[in-house]
Design an enzyme around this catalytic site. Structure first.
Site, PDB file in Angstrom:
ATOM      1  N   LYS A   1       0.809  -1.218   0.000  1.00 33.09           N
ATOM      2  CA  LYS A   1       0.000   0.000   0.000  1.00 33.09           C
ATOM      3  C   LYS A   1       0.850   1.281   0.000  1.00 33.09           C
ATOM      4  O   LYS A   1       2.054   1.239   0.247  1.00 33.09           O
ATOM      5  CB  LYS A   1      -0.929  -0.018   1.215  1.00 33.09           C
ATOM      6  CG  LYS A   1      -1.971  -1.139   1.160  1.00 33.09           C
ATOM      7  CD  LYS A   1      -2.872  -1.069   2.379  1.00 33.09           C
ATOM      8  CE  LYS A   1      -3.972  -2.094   2.351  1.00 33.09           C
ATOM      9  NZ  LYS A   1      -4.841  -1.975   3.533  1.00 33.09           N
TER      10      LYS A   1
ATOM     11  N   ARG B 229      -1.601 -14.477   4.895  1.00 34.83           N
ATOM     12  CA  ARG B 229      -2.387 -13.744   5.900  1.00 34.83           C
ATOM     13  C   ARG B 229      -1.710 -13.813   7.271  1.00 34.83           C
ATOM     14  O   ARG B 229      -1.720 -12.838   8.020  1.00 34.83           O
ATOM     15  CB  ARG B 229      -3.826 -14.241   5.931  1.00 34.83           C
ATOM     16  CG  ARG B 229      -4.560 -13.857   4.631  1.00 34.83           C
ATOM     17  CD  ARG B 229      -6.037 -14.067   4.689  1.00 34.83           C
ATOM     18  NE  ARG B 229      -6.692 -13.144   5.613  1.00 34.83           N
ATOM     19  CZ  ARG B 229      -6.940 -11.863   5.371  1.00 34.83           C
ATOM     20  NH1 ARG B 229      -6.555 -11.308   4.240  1.00 34.83           N
ATOM     21  NH2 ARG B 229      -7.569 -11.130   6.256  1.00 34.83           N
TER      22      ARG B 229
ATOM     23  N   ARG C 184       2.737  -6.249   9.233  1.00 35.92           N
ATOM     24  CA  ARG C 184       2.041  -5.086   9.796  1.00 35.92           C
ATOM     25  C   ARG C 184       2.630  -4.652  11.132  1.00 35.92           C
ATOM     26  O   ARG C 184       2.691  -3.458  11.416  1.00 35.92           O
ATOM     27  CB  ARG C 184       0.549  -5.370   9.908  1.00 35.92           C
ATOM     28  CG  ARG C 184      -0.121  -5.394   8.540  1.00 35.92           C
ATOM     29  CD  ARG C 184      -1.562  -5.772   8.620  1.00 35.92           C
ATOM     30  NE  ARG C 184      -2.240  -5.572   7.341  1.00 35.92           N
ATOM     31  CZ  ARG C 184      -3.390  -6.122   7.031  1.00 35.92           C
ATOM     32  NH1 ARG C 184      -4.019  -6.906   7.905  1.00 35.92           N
ATOM     33  NH2 ARG C 184      -3.943  -5.903   5.859  1.00 35.92           N
TER      34      ARG C 184
ATOM     35  N   ASN D 233      -1.763   0.276   6.854  1.00 36.63           N
ATOM     36  CA  ASN D 233      -1.227  -0.965   7.418  1.00 36.63           C
ATOM     37  C   ASN D 233      -0.318  -1.721   6.458  1.00 36.63           C
ATOM     38  O   ASN D 233      -0.118  -2.920   6.594  1.00 36.63           O
ATOM     39  CB  ASN D 233      -2.370  -1.852   7.922  1.00 36.63           C
ATOM     40  CG  ASN D 233      -3.358  -2.212   6.837  1.00 36.63           C
ATOM     41  OD1 ASN D 233      -3.076  -2.093   5.660  1.00 36.63           O
ATOM     42  ND2 ASN D 233      -4.531  -2.665   7.249  1.00 36.63           N
TER      43      ASN D 233
ATOM     44  N   HIS E 183      -2.142  -5.474   1.772  1.00 35.53           N
ATOM     45  CA  HIS E 183      -3.461  -6.093   1.637  1.00 35.53           C
ATOM     46  C   HIS E 183      -3.228  -7.521   1.194  1.00 35.53           C
ATOM     47  O   HIS E 183      -2.270  -7.807   0.473  1.00 35.53           O
ATOM     48  CB  HIS E 183      -4.290  -5.366   0.568  1.00 35.53           C
ATOM     49  CG  HIS E 183      -5.471  -6.160   0.092  1.00 35.53           C
ATOM     50  ND1 HIS E 183      -6.685  -6.121   0.736  1.00 35.53           N
ATOM     51  CD2 HIS E 183      -5.600  -7.046  -0.939  1.00 35.53           C
ATOM     52  CE1 HIS E 183      -7.524  -6.940   0.101  1.00 35.53           C
ATOM     53  NE2 HIS E 183      -6.892  -7.511  -0.915  1.00 35.53           N
TER      54      HIS E 183
END
Length: 138
Positions: free
Chosen positions: A10, A86, A103, A113, A116
């Protein structure tokens, strides 16, 4: 089972020159990069990608954030890649992040954060197709 999943690095991470560190983290954890591109999303593209969240209070600020700077879209592949990635990402909520996750290491806030990741096989297929054509995935 070998799977593919989408990783987005991000704007908060691209602006802080964390692309290489995040990609290294993923490769060191056993995931393979199958496709990668740097993209500047426009409003329509960001709204389309996050369409499932339209109408929620965080939708407009999320779209604004995602168009604020370039992102990096990455197709990852590996054994149980969706759940593996994840786990490597860590929780969205800052208070629930485990030490050593992407993160925990790099996120600024709950919204900023750093990354994604697809949350299911169905999402992974849709999200990968949003950024990549089949012949771009090597």
């Amino acid at each position: 089972m070998i799977q593919q999943t989408l990783c987005l690095i991000k704007p908060d991470a691209t602006q802080r020159n964390l692309i290489g560190k995040i990609l290294s983290h993923l490769e060191e954890a056993g995931l393979t990069i199958k496709a990668l591109k740097k993209v500047q999303l426009n409003q329509e593209q960001a709204e389309g990608f996050y369409a499932e969240h339209q109408g929620k209070e965080f939708f407009a600020p999320l779209v604004e954030f995602m168009i604020s700077a370039p992102i990096v879209a990455v197709v990852l592949e590996g054994e149980n890649a969706i759940s593996h990635y994840r786990e490597l990402m860590g929780a969205t909520n800052p208070e629930q992040r485990k030490a050593g996750t992407i993160r925990a290491l790099y996120a600024i806030s709950g919204r900023e954060n750093s990354v994604h990741g697809s949350d299911s096989e169905q999402s992974a297929k849709r999200e990968i197709a949003y950024f990549f054509t089949p012949n771009e995935i090597l």
